[in-house]
Design an enzyme around this catalytic site. Structure first.
Site, PDB file in Angstrom:
ATOM      1  N   ASP A 196      -0.375  -0.808  -4.707  1.00  0.00           N
ATOM      2  CA  ASP A 196      -1.701  -0.409  -5.205  1.00  0.00           C
ATOM      3  C   ASP A 196      -1.715   0.950  -5.888  1.00  0.00           C
ATOM      4  O   ASP A 196      -2.637   1.288  -6.608  1.00  0.00           O
ATOM      5  CB  ASP A 196      -2.742  -0.446  -4.073  1.00  0.00           C
ATOM      6  CG  ASP A 196      -2.519   0.636  -3.024  1.00  0.00           C
ATOM      7  OD1 ASP A 196      -1.373   1.120  -2.881  1.00  0.00           O
ATOM      8  OD2 ASP A 196      -3.487   0.985  -2.323  1.00  0.00           O
ATOM      9  N   ASN A 197      -0.696   1.753  -5.607  1.00  0.00           N
ATOM     10  CA  ASN A 197      -0.551   3.057  -6.271  1.00  0.00           C
ATOM     11  C   ASN A 197       0.861   3.544  -5.959  1.00  0.00           C
ATOM     12  O   ASN A 197       1.575   2.912  -5.171  1.00  0.00           O
ATOM     13  CB  ASN A 197      -1.612   4.075  -5.815  1.00  0.00           C
ATOM     14  CG  ASN A 197      -1.763   4.169  -4.317  1.00  0.00           C
ATOM     15  OD1 ASN A 197      -2.738   3.681  -3.749  1.00  0.00           O
ATOM     16  ND2 ASN A 197      -0.783   4.756  -3.641  1.00  0.00           N
ATOM     17  N   CYS A 234      -5.890   4.168  -3.289  1.00  0.00           N
ATOM     18  CA  CYS A 234      -6.145   2.784  -2.877  1.00  0.00           C
ATOM     19  C   CYS A 234      -7.420   2.131  -3.404  1.00  0.00           C
ATOM     20  O   CYS A 234      -7.374   1.117  -4.092  1.00  0.00           O
ATOM     21  CB  CYS A 234      -6.219   2.703  -1.355  1.00  0.00           C
ATOM     22  SG  CYS A 234      -4.942   3.593  -0.474  1.00  0.00           S
ATOM     23  N   ASP A 253       0.835  -1.195   0.000  1.00  0.00           N
ATOM     24  CA  ASP A 253       0.000   0.000   0.000  1.00  0.00           C
ATOM     25  C   ASP A 253       0.874   1.252   0.000  1.00  0.00           C
ATOM     26  O   ASP A 253       1.636   1.477   0.944  1.00  0.00           O
ATOM     27  CB  ASP A 253      -0.882  -0.048   1.258  1.00  0.00           C
ATOM     28  CG  ASP A 253      -2.077   0.877   1.164  1.00  0.00           C
ATOM     29  OD1 ASP A 253      -2.105   1.733   0.258  1.00  0.00           O
ATOM     30  OD2 ASP A 253      -2.975   0.739   2.015  1.00  0.00           O
ATOM     31  N   ASP A 254       0.779   2.021  -1.045  1.00  0.00           N
ATOM     32  CA  ASP A 254       1.527   3.293  -1.128  1.00  0.00           C
ATOM     33  C   ASP A 254       3.042   3.100  -1.159  1.00  0.00           C
ATOM     34  O   ASP A 254       3.785   3.951  -0.676  1.00  0.00           O
ATOM     35  CB  ASP A 254       1.172   4.222   0.054  1.00  0.00           C
ATOM     36  CG  ASP A 254      -0.236   4.789  -0.015  1.00  0.00           C
ATOM     37  OD1 ASP A 254      -1.015   4.334  -0.880  1.00  0.00           O
ATOM     38  OD2 ASP A 254      -0.547   5.686   0.787  1.00  0.00           O
ATOM     39  N   HIS A 302     -11.163  -2.434   2.321  1.00  0.00           N
ATOM     40  CA  HIS A 302     -11.414  -1.164   1.634  1.00  0.00           C
ATOM     41  C   HIS A 302     -12.315  -1.316   0.407  1.00  0.00           C
ATOM     42  O   HIS A 302     -12.246  -0.519  -0.525  1.00  0.00           O
ATOM     43  CB  HIS A 302     -10.075  -0.504   1.221  1.00  0.00           C
ATOM     44  CG  HIS A 302     -10.176   0.997   1.145  1.00  0.00           C
ATOM     45  ND1 HIS A 302      -9.224   1.793   0.558  1.00  0.00           N
ATOM     46  CD2 HIS A 302     -11.142   1.850   1.587  1.00  0.00           C
ATOM     47  CE1 HIS A 302      -9.588   3.057   0.640  1.00  0.00           C
ATOM     48  NE2 HIS A 302     -10.747   3.113   1.264  1.00  0.00           N
TER      49      HIS A 302
END
Ligand code: CA
Length: 740
Positions: free
Chosen positions: A289-290, A79, A39-40, A137
């Site tokens: 995810d990004n 996300c 994540d990130d 999420h």
């Protein structure tokens, strides 16, 4: 043993043997699928993309064992929408997921629309068992929980991020949140319930992934391992921080420690696959995810422009690699643009599973093997609906409109950092790029829900957003009378404390069937809208103890268990109508919960007994029963009984016992029909239920009884952890409307 039987036995062994062989071949044809999502995490924060200060030897193993994508993309720069793309294999704007969903546990629309199918569901049709681990999420309403969306197991949290240390998990679950970011402070969930986790979250998720592999290896499985690391807040344990004494910047140091914890977890997963000899039968994807929000979590997107939330490369171009040893080449760099959407398409095709909806991704395996050449995608697209920003990449050219009213074109082959704006002309494919974007956009839906950036607006529209009762307990369905009927009596159990004494009285002490429990009022309580009958392991003195008595109620000096039984005798009874009870039973060994009615006149069994529900062990197997009893000549019970194996319910719904179910009795002069969740379990013909004296015990009023017995038919409770709880959401009686 006769020759015939010996041959039969040998044949049986041969058949069993061939079944096992069949399973193995099957498992080899359908590889396991593991998606490891961070994540990130920044593009340049993995060793395989040149990271210098954070060693990621295990994540790098994936690239070394397989393929590194130098142009790997996700479908959105934050996300939620990115994950919606990954888990459905479809551009999320096709189904209105163009915003980051809010944590709104009462709102069915904040999450993945039910029209969409998750990869777990698709794979389940091909025999896969699956787990979702970590960040969800994709919806906080219970209709959106992972087990509702095709996963067999879940261990993680529903919100868009989470605190990393257990001592921060001060809220029991989403019922206790009061603000959007309270979602970071809830206990973790296992399946549909909450757990008491003790480990640093990243370590816990890795542990769960390894455990799943250990438990499920041998048949095809899917693991969606969605670490929340290294998303903010920046929190790491000493074990990982101590590895980065060379990093002086405190933020970067903590970030590095968080990435390192993920890397250890990836190592544990890969080691377990190797140890079990299933590496070559498992395809493992790794991606973020990004892009990294560099200012926020000290991530590093390297040469890529900007980061998270941007449509420049830094927001959407992510670290991405895949391994499938022996099937796709090792150590290869694949340069054509690929998408996170391709994970679904690849997995579904390898699993020979047919998705419900049309996919946007492609099976990458033939490209990676060199069986197919050229670009897998003619173009990739991005849209930020609220800002009216967009981007499209086709070949080496990217058209982007971002934080500006004008389009820009970059040649990413020469200029991956997007520094040189090219002319908007046909030499740079401007009209083609624009036309292909427009064509794609015409297929999209506007967002279905307000997103994170519109939280305040949402709160104004939904003042009840955080006023809710526990989703694990009750459904607060409004009573709905069958046609021609009206609600004539009900207890909704909505007042905290003791059960309403206008309706209920308590049974006391040892009562029947040589059960182990001592019934007492203490164990019946109403809390959060449900009646809880609690079975406890505790020693209580038998007030009626007589050492030499032949009566079991008297000759036991103590009881080792306590529980509760409540009844409406002398307070409420009814004759004919529909009795509906919504309850959740404890199905563990030793428990014998029941819902029953008894006729008001005559002794048992001549008074008549109806069991809407009994759950107990019979011949070593748990069963759900639906019965009626009356008397024979000897005043013994005559039974009309249906016994259904409990496994019949759990095989379709693994979390059956986690849920409330509705037991219903439809009682007329002619028949009694007993239903569980609208399935007819037993029908009793009342023309046959006569006692020898001609009295029909089902033509008289009955009162209601709810109890949790322990032991006896319930089985041996000695290995069961107490307390055990039997919960009742409501008891409702509907009767035919009186014609006036
Ligand atoms: Ca993210």
């Amino acid at each position: 043993m006769s020759g015939f039987y010996r041959n039969l036995l040998l044949l049986g062994i041969a058949l069993v043997g061939s079944l096992f062989v069949g399973n193995n071949i099957n498992a080899q044809i359908k590889p396991n699928v593991i998606v490891i999502l961070t994540d990130d995490q920044g593009y340049a924060d993995v060793g395989f993309n040149g990271c210098k200060d954070i060693p990621t030897p295990n994540i790098d193993r994936i690239a070394n064992n397989g393929v590194k994508f130098s142009n790997g993309y996700v479908t959105y720069a934050v996300c939620g929408p990115s994950r919606a793309g990954i888990i459905t294999g479809r551009y999320q704007d096709r189904f209105g997921f163009g915003r980051n969903p809010l944590l709104a546990p009462q709102d069915t629309t904040q999450g993945l629309p039910l029209s969409e199918e998750m990869l777990a569901k698709t794979l389940s049709r091909s025999g896969y068992t699956s787990t979702a681990l970590g960040k969800w999420h994709l919806g906080g309403h219970k209709s959106q929980y992972p087990l509702k969306r095709g996963f067999d197991e879940f261990y993680g949290f529903l919100s868009g991020g989470h605190q990393y240390f257990p001592e921060k998990w001060t809220l029991n679950d989403v019922t206790e949140i009061k603000t959007q970011f309270d979602g970071y402070n809830t206990r973790l969930m296992r399946d549909n319930g909450r757990v008491y986790e003790k480990e640093y979250i990243t370590d816990a998720l890795s542990r769960e992934a390894v455990s799943f592999i250990e438990r499920k290896a041998g048949a095809p499985f899917f693991i969606y391992l969605a670490y929340n690391a290294p998303h903010a807040p920046l929190q790491a344990t000493k074990k990982y921080l101590d590895r980065f004494t060379h990093i002086k910047d405190k933020k970067r140091k903590t970030y590095a420690a968080m990435v390192s914890a993920v890397d250890d977890g990836v190592g544990l997963v890969l080691d377990k696959l190797e140890e079990l000899g299933i590496s070559e039968n498992t395809i493992v994807f790794f991606l973020s995810d990004n892009g990294g929000p560099e200012q926020h979590n000290a991530s590093d997107n390297g040469v890529l422009r900007e980061g998270k939330s941007s449509l420049y490369e830094g927001g959407i171009h992510v670290p991405f690699a895949v391994q499938w040893p022996g099937q796709i080449p090792a150590g290869k760099v694949y340069e054509y643009p690929v998408s996170s959407l391709d994970i679904f398409a690849t997995a579904a095709e390898l699993a020979k599973a047919t998705p419900k909806n049309k996919l946007d991704g492609v099976n990458l395996v033939p490209y990676l093997k060199g069986e197919k050449t050229g670009a897998p995608h003619s173009a990739l697209f991005w849209r930020k609906f609220d800002q009216k920003f967009y981007a499209v990449r086709s070949g080496n050219n990217k058209l982007i409109r971002y934080k500006s009213d004008t389009d820009e074109i970059y040649n990413l082959e020469k200029d991956i950092s997007e520094t040189q704006v090219l002319d908007l002309n046909d030499e740079n494919h401007y009209s083609d790029l624009k036309a292909s974007y427009k064509a794609w956009e015409s297929e999209l839906k506007d967002p279905l829900f307000l997103g994170l950036r519109l939280s305040k607006k949402y709160n104004k529209q939904h003042p009840e957003r955080f006023k809710m009762q526990s989703p694990y307990l009750i459904d607060t369905r409004i009573a709905k009378a069958p046609k021609g009927y009206e609600l004539t009596w009900a207890d909704e159990f909505d007042k905290e404390g003791k059960p309403n004494d206008k309706y209920w009285s308590y049974e006391e002490g040892f009562v029947r069937n040589k059960e182990l429990q001592w019934y007492q009022a203490d164990n019946a309580n109403v809390s959060k809208g449900v009646l809880q009958l609690e079975g406890k392991k505790e020693i209580v003195k038998n007030k009626n103890y007589k050492k030499k008595s032949k009566n079991w109620r008297k000759n036991r000096k103590t009881a080792e268990y306590t529980s509760a039984s409540i009844k409406t005798r002398n307070k409420f009874s009814f004759q004919y109508g529909v009795l509906e009870v919504r309850a959740k039973i404890d199905s563990r060994m030793g428990m014998w919960p029941a819902i029953w009615t008894l006729g008001v006149d005559k002794k048992w069994p001549a008074n008549g007994e109806i069991d809407l529900m009994e759950f107990y062990q019979q011949d070593g197997e748990a069963k759900i029963l639906a019965n009626a009893a009356w008397a024979n000549e000897k005043q013994q019970a005559v039974w009309d009984s249906e016994k259904i194996a409990y496994s019949e319910f759990t095989k379709h719904e693994l979390d059956w016992a986690e849920k409330f179910h509705i037991w219903k009795m439809d009682w007329t002069e002619e028949y009694i029909r007993l239903y569980l969740d609208d399935v007819l379990l037993n029908e009793i013909d009342l023309s046959k239920t006569l006692n020898p004296d001609g009295f029909n015990p089902f033509h008289q009023p009955h009162y209601i009884l709810l109890n949790l017995a322990i032991g006896s038919n319930g089985g041996d409770p000695s290995q069961t952890k107490f307390p055990g709880t039997y919960e009742v959401d409501y008891v409702r009686v509907y009767q035919k409307k009186q014609v006036k």
